[in-house]
Design an enzyme around this catalytic site. Sequence first.
Site, short mmCIF file in Angstrom:
data_model
loop_
_atom_site.label_atom_id
_atom_site.label_comp_id
_atom_site.label_asym_id
_atom_site.label_seq_id
_atom_site.Cartn_x
_atom_site.Cartn_y
_atom_site.Cartn_z
N ASP A 218 0.83 -1.20 0.00
CA ASP A 218 0.00 0.00 0.00
C ASP A 218 0.87 1.25 0.00
OD1 ASP A 218 -2.91 1.09 0.63
OD2 ASP A 218 -1.50 2.20 1.87
N LEU A 219 0.63 2.13 -0.97
CA LEU A 219 1.48 3.32 -1.10
C LEU A 219 1.33 4.26 0.09
CD1 LEU A 219 1.03 4.16 -4.88
CD2 LEU A 219 2.85 2.86 -3.77
#
Length: 268
Positions: A218-219
């Site tokens: 997840d960025l």
Amino acid sequence: MPGVEEWRDGAYRRTLRLPYGHGIVALTPHPDHIGCRLTLTDPRDLTLAISRCRRLLDLDADPVAVDGQLADDPLLAPLVAKAPGRRVPRTVDEAEFAVRAVLGQQVSTAAARTHAARLVTAHGEPIDDPEGGLTHLFPAPEALADLDPESLALPRSRRTTLLTLVRHLADGTLQLGVENDWERARAQLTALPGFGPWTTEVIAMRALGDPDAILPSDLGIRARRPGARPAAHPAALTARAAAWRPWRAYAVQYLWATEDHAINYLPQ
């Protein structure tokens, strides 16, 4: 999600699909409790409705145990001290959440809401809400299983992902209840077309209720990990997160909440 959820007069309100009918719940935060006001079509659903609302808000978590573990990490300790007791938002309907996770793949949250609203308007069950703006129950998997793919305003690959998911949910091949085996459900989800690690783990976190689920790709997490500039590699984050077990899902909440950011593009 328009029609199914709203924020009105200081309360989160939403519709509930229940065994004997449907309901509307209004949840209002107070300093020492959550106010819960239920409107039900059948009083036999009262106990289950309350249970689902508690689960939605993760009210049965043990924040003392969670924060005690996470605060041992010097990088997470300031986040825990700033806002102790974070919970993991769950869901009142596991199938609904899985469908919404697919609708949110590779688009902004605003676009995901638009897709969900179209699905609700076209296939959800209408309800009356004299006190607000709720209009529908989210469509059950059975109502979506026979959809014409061409009726979905989605890329062809995501149509396949969505329809495969709802068909497995409708026929019982895939079960996502809190009582189901987490690893078996993960394996089943991963085997479906279009299900990558992000979608599988966010469903494990919020629908299955795994307190140790983590999204290393997840960025938002990678960009906001304390002390990490530039964003950490997923493998490095996974290694770092070993010390947070068995509460990695709670660590994710602390990392997501570090500050506002514009990352809004969800992978598979």
